[in-house]
Design a protein around this motif. Sequence first.
Motif, PDB file in Angstrom:
ATOM      1  N   THR A 104       0.826  -1.343  -0.079  1.00 43.43           N
ATOM      2  CA  THR A 104      -0.113   0.037   0.130  1.00 43.43           C
ATOM      3  C   THR A 104       1.004   1.280   0.016  1.00 43.43           C
ATOM      4  O   THR A 104       1.787   1.508   0.876  1.00 43.43           O
ATOM      5  CB  THR A 104      -0.880   0.135   1.095  1.00 43.43           C
ATOM      6  OG1 THR A 104      -1.838   1.223   0.975  1.00 43.43           O
ATOM      7  CG2 THR A 104      -0.549   0.062   2.555  1.00 43.43           C
ATOM      8  N   GLU A 105       0.719   2.028  -0.968  1.00 41.71           N
ATOM      9  CA  GLU A 105       1.354   3.335  -0.976  1.00 41.71           C
ATOM     10  C   GLU A 105       0.913   4.280   0.120  1.00 41.71           C
ATOM     11  O   GLU A 105       1.333   5.442   0.297  1.00 41.71           O
ATOM     12  CB  GLU A 105       1.090   4.135  -2.259  1.00 41.71           C
ATOM     13  CG  GLU A 105      -0.265   4.656  -2.694  1.00 41.71           C
ATOM     14  CD  GLU A 105      -0.581   5.243  -4.025  1.00 41.71           C
ATOM     15  OE1 GLU A 105      -0.728   6.330  -4.297  1.00 41.71           O
ATOM     16  OE2 GLU A 105      -0.506   4.107  -4.882  1.00 41.71           O
ATOM     17  N   SER A 106       0.013   4.033   1.195  1.00 39.47           N
ATOM     18  CA  SER A 106      -0.332   5.079   2.116  1.00 39.47           C
ATOM     19  C   SER A 106       0.571   4.754   3.196  1.00 39.47           C
ATOM     20  O   SER A 106       0.349   5.561   4.384  1.00 39.47           O
ATOM     21  CB  SER A 106      -1.987   4.431   2.415  1.00 39.47           C
ATOM     22  OG  SER A 106      -1.991   3.128   3.105  1.00 39.47           O
ATOM     23  N   MET A 107       1.420   3.836   3.362  1.00 36.81           N
ATOM     24  CA  MET A 107       2.201   3.695   4.536  1.00 36.81           C
ATOM     25  C   MET A 107       3.772   3.770   3.934  1.00 36.81           C
ATOM     26  O   MET A 107       4.197   3.035   3.042  1.00 36.81           O
ATOM     27  CB  MET A 107       2.176   2.325   4.908  1.00 36.81           C
ATOM     28  CG  MET A 107       0.803   2.024   5.307  1.00 36.81           C
ATOM     29  SD  MET A 107       0.627   2.709   7.077  1.00 36.81           S
ATOM     30  CE  MET A 107      -0.921   2.128   7.280  1.00 36.81           C
ATOM     31  N   ASP A 108       4.633   4.575   4.561  1.00 38.79           N
ATOM     32  CA  ASP A 108       6.011   4.470   4.305  1.00 38.79           C
ATOM     33  C   ASP A 108       6.968   3.528   4.992  1.00 38.79           C
ATOM     34  O   ASP A 108       7.578   2.864   4.514  1.00 38.79           O
ATOM     35  CB  ASP A 108       6.556   5.999   4.539  1.00 38.79           C
ATOM     36  CG  ASP A 108       6.099   7.019   3.824  1.00 38.79           C
ATOM     37  OD1 ASP A 108       5.928   6.776   2.546  1.00 38.79           O
ATOM     38  OD2 ASP A 108       6.071   8.200   3.944  1.00 38.79           O
ATOM     39  N   THR A 109       6.481   3.518   6.360  1.00 37.77           N
ATOM     40  CA  THR A 109       7.085   2.600   7.248  1.00 37.77           C
ATOM     41  C   THR A 109       6.258   2.060   8.273  1.00 37.77           C
ATOM     42  O   THR A 109       5.285   2.969   8.926  1.00 37.77           O
ATOM     43  CB  THR A 109       8.292   3.265   7.880  1.00 37.77           C
ATOM     44  OG1 THR A 109       8.186   4.328   8.840  1.00 37.77           O
ATOM     45  CG2 THR A 109       9.453   3.271   6.906  1.00 37.77           C
ATOM     46  N   VAL A 110       6.295   0.819   8.759  1.00 40.44           N
ATOM     47  CA  VAL A 110       5.567   0.527  10.084  1.00 40.44           C
ATOM     48  C   VAL A 110       6.788  -0.328  10.860  1.00 40.44           C
ATOM     49  O   VAL A 110       7.174  -1.348  10.300  1.00 40.44           O
ATOM     50  CB  VAL A 110       4.349  -0.351   9.552  1.00 40.44           C
ATOM     51  CG1 VAL A 110       3.583  -0.895  11.007  1.00 40.44           C
ATOM     52  CG2 VAL A 110       3.239   0.208   8.841  1.00 40.44           C
ATOM     53  N   ASP A 111       6.915   0.070  12.181  1.00 44.30           N
ATOM     54  CA  ASP A 111       8.020  -0.433  12.734  1.00 44.30           C
ATOM     55  C   ASP A 111       6.957  -1.068  14.092  1.00 44.30           C
ATOM     56  O   ASP A 111       6.769  -0.185  14.892  1.00 44.30           O
ATOM     57  CB  ASP A 111       8.937   0.311  13.293  1.00 44.30           C
ATOM     58  CG  ASP A 111       9.905   0.794  12.027  1.00 44.30           C
ATOM     59  OD1 ASP A 111      10.074  -0.226  11.275  1.00 44.30           O
ATOM     60  OD2 ASP A 111      10.001   2.054  11.761  1.00 44.30           O
ATOM     61  N   LEU A 112       6.982  -2.516  14.193  1.00 45.98           N
ATOM     62  CA  LEU A 112       6.579  -3.006  15.515  1.00 45.98           C
ATOM     63  C   LEU A 112       7.462  -2.728  16.351  1.00 45.98           C
ATOM     64  O   LEU A 112       8.774  -3.095  16.554  1.00 45.98           O
ATOM     65  CB  LEU A 112       6.516  -4.401  15.459  1.00 45.98           C
ATOM     66  CG  LEU A 112       5.087  -4.930  14.489  1.00 45.98           C
ATOM     67  CD1 LEU A 112       5.164  -6.398  14.320  1.00 45.98           C
ATOM     68  CD2 LEU A 112       3.896  -4.327  15.313  1.00 45.98           C
ATOM     69  N   LEU A 113       7.008  -2.180  17.612  1.00 43.83           N
ATOM     70  CA  LEU A 113       8.040  -1.873  18.678  1.00 43.83           C
ATOM     71  C   LEU A 113       8.201  -2.755  19.756  1.00 43.83           C
ATOM     72  O   LEU A 113       8.960  -2.838  20.744  1.00 43.83           O
ATOM     73  CB  LEU A 113       7.655  -0.342  19.293  1.00 43.83           C
ATOM     74  CG  LEU A 113       7.334   0.623  18.223  1.00 43.83           C
ATOM     75  CD1 LEU A 113       7.004   1.814  18.778  1.00 43.83           C
ATOM     76  CD2 LEU A 113       8.915   1.096  17.824  1.00 43.83           C
ATOM     77  N   ASP A 114       7.113  -3.782  19.819  1.00 43.20           N
ATOM     78  CA  ASP A 114       7.117  -4.847  20.960  1.00 43.20           C
ATOM     79  C   ASP A 114       7.056  -6.124  20.328  1.00 43.20           C
ATOM     80  O   ASP A 114       6.506  -7.197  21.179  1.00 43.20           O
ATOM     81  CB  ASP A 114       5.943  -4.420  21.822  1.00 43.20           C
ATOM     82  CG  ASP A 114       5.892  -3.112  22.258  1.00 43.20           C
ATOM     83  OD1 ASP A 114       6.841  -2.634  23.143  1.00 43.20           O
ATOM     84  OD2 ASP A 114       4.909  -2.362  22.115  1.00 43.20           O
ATOM     85  N   GLY A 115       7.560  -6.504  19.276  1.00 48.33           N
ATOM     86  CA  GLY A 115       7.683  -8.055  18.896  1.00 48.33           C
ATOM     87  C   GLY A 115       6.249  -7.937  18.144  1.00 48.33           C
ATOM     88  O   GLY A 115       6.100  -7.059  17.249  1.00 48.33           O
ATOM     89  N   ASP A 116       5.856  -9.279  18.060  1.00 48.06           N
ATOM     90  CA  ASP A 116       4.778  -9.621  17.086  1.00 48.06           C
ATOM     91  C   ASP A 116       3.487  -8.713  17.692  1.00 48.06           C
ATOM     92  O   ASP A 116       3.282  -8.052  18.732  1.00 48.06           O
ATOM     93  CB  ASP A 116       4.184 -10.914  17.388  1.00 48.06           C
ATOM     94  CG  ASP A 116       5.362 -12.056  17.262  1.00 48.06           C
ATOM     95  OD1 ASP A 116       6.053 -11.546  16.163  1.00 48.06           O
ATOM     96  OD2 ASP A 116       5.388 -13.414  17.404  1.00 48.06           O
ATOM     97  N   LEU A 117       2.476  -8.450  16.728  1.00 52.92           N
ATOM     98  CA  LEU A 117       1.162  -7.988  16.876  1.00 52.92           C
ATOM     99  C   LEU A 117       0.253  -8.768  17.776  1.00 52.92           C
ATOM    100  O   LEU A 117       0.081 -10.026  17.529  1.00 52.92           O
ATOM    101  CB  LEU A 117       0.502  -7.920  15.506  1.00 52.92           C
ATOM    102  CG  LEU A 117      -0.486  -6.737  15.424  1.00 52.92           C
ATOM    103  CD1 LEU A 117      -0.023  -5.376  15.618  1.00 52.92           C
ATOM    104  CD2 LEU A 117      -1.384  -6.806  14.340  1.00 52.92           C
ATOM    105  N   ARG A 118      -0.080  -7.975  18.881  1.00 57.25           N
ATOM    106  CA  ARG A 118      -0.699  -8.772  19.960  1.00 57.25           C
ATOM    107  C   ARG A 118      -1.214  -7.577  20.832  1.00 57.25           C
ATOM    108  O   ARG A 118      -0.993  -6.519  20.682  1.00 57.25           O
ATOM    109  CB  ARG A 118       0.167  -9.656  20.804  1.00 57.25           C
ATOM    110  CG  ARG A 118       1.181  -8.985  21.470  1.00 57.25           C
ATOM    111  CD  ARG A 118       2.234 -10.099  22.287  1.00 57.25           C
ATOM    112  NE  ARG A 118       3.520  -9.278  22.681  1.00 57.25           N
ATOM    113  CZ  ARG A 118       3.568  -8.163  23.243  1.00 57.25           C
ATOM    114  NH1 ARG A 118       2.712  -7.277  23.533  1.00 57.25           N
ATOM    115  NH2 ARG A 118       4.841  -7.605  23.406  1.00 57.25           N
ATOM    116  N   LEU A 119      -2.111  -8.084  21.742  1.00 53.18           N
ATOM    117  CA  LEU A 119      -2.738  -6.909  22.626  1.00 53.18           C
ATOM    118  C   LEU A 119      -1.726  -6.139  23.450  1.00 53.18           C
ATOM    119  O   LEU A 119      -0.771  -6.958  23.951  1.00 53.18           O
ATOM    120  CB  LEU A 119      -3.755  -7.706  23.770  1.00 53.18           C
ATOM    121  CG  LEU A 119      -4.809  -6.702  24.578  1.00 53.18           C
ATOM    122  CD1 LEU A 119      -5.392  -5.990  23.565  1.00 53.18           C
ATOM    123  CD2 LEU A 119      -5.470  -7.740  25.623  1.00 53.18           C
ATOM    124  N   GLY A 120      -1.769  -4.977  23.252  1.00 52.32           N
ATOM    125  CA  GLY A 120      -0.726  -4.210  24.040  1.00 52.32           C
ATOM    126  C   GLY A 120       0.465  -3.833  23.197  1.00 52.32           C
ATOM    127  O   GLY A 120       1.405  -2.983  23.622  1.00 52.32           O
TER     128      GLY A 120
END
Length: 146
Positions: free
Chosen positions: A31-47
Amino acid sequence: MTGVTVVVDVDAPPATLWTILTQPSTWPAWTESMDTVDLLDGDLRLGARARIVQPGLRPMVWTVTAFEPGRAFTWTAEAAGVRTAGTHEVEALDGGARSRLTLGLTQRGALAPLIRLLLGRRSRRYVGLEAAGLKAAAEDRARTSV
């Protein structure tokens, strides 16, 4: 509350769609709507938190506030008195052979109407680009894995 909702049917199983959806660091590839997405806490999960940079917008840190594995997640970000929530839902169709994707973006707070006035068109465009890109990525993966 102001918001945008996009619903698309996807010719891919829910598991394929969910796998791509829950790997946000790969989103800029489809998607051209995102330049970067960095997960800050490991995998995507609650919190979990993610730092997202989008064209023409300030970087924001989003926190996953609801997470139902294989089905849905919501994350939120706050800035200038506005709380923005992004919802992502996957539903099985045709006995699980296909999927329905629902993406939503809502803003709450005293300045939400102003944000909608200033950024509403861009928000609608970006959510549409994300839905179309995710649909294409999932359908491509489903075709190549057969």
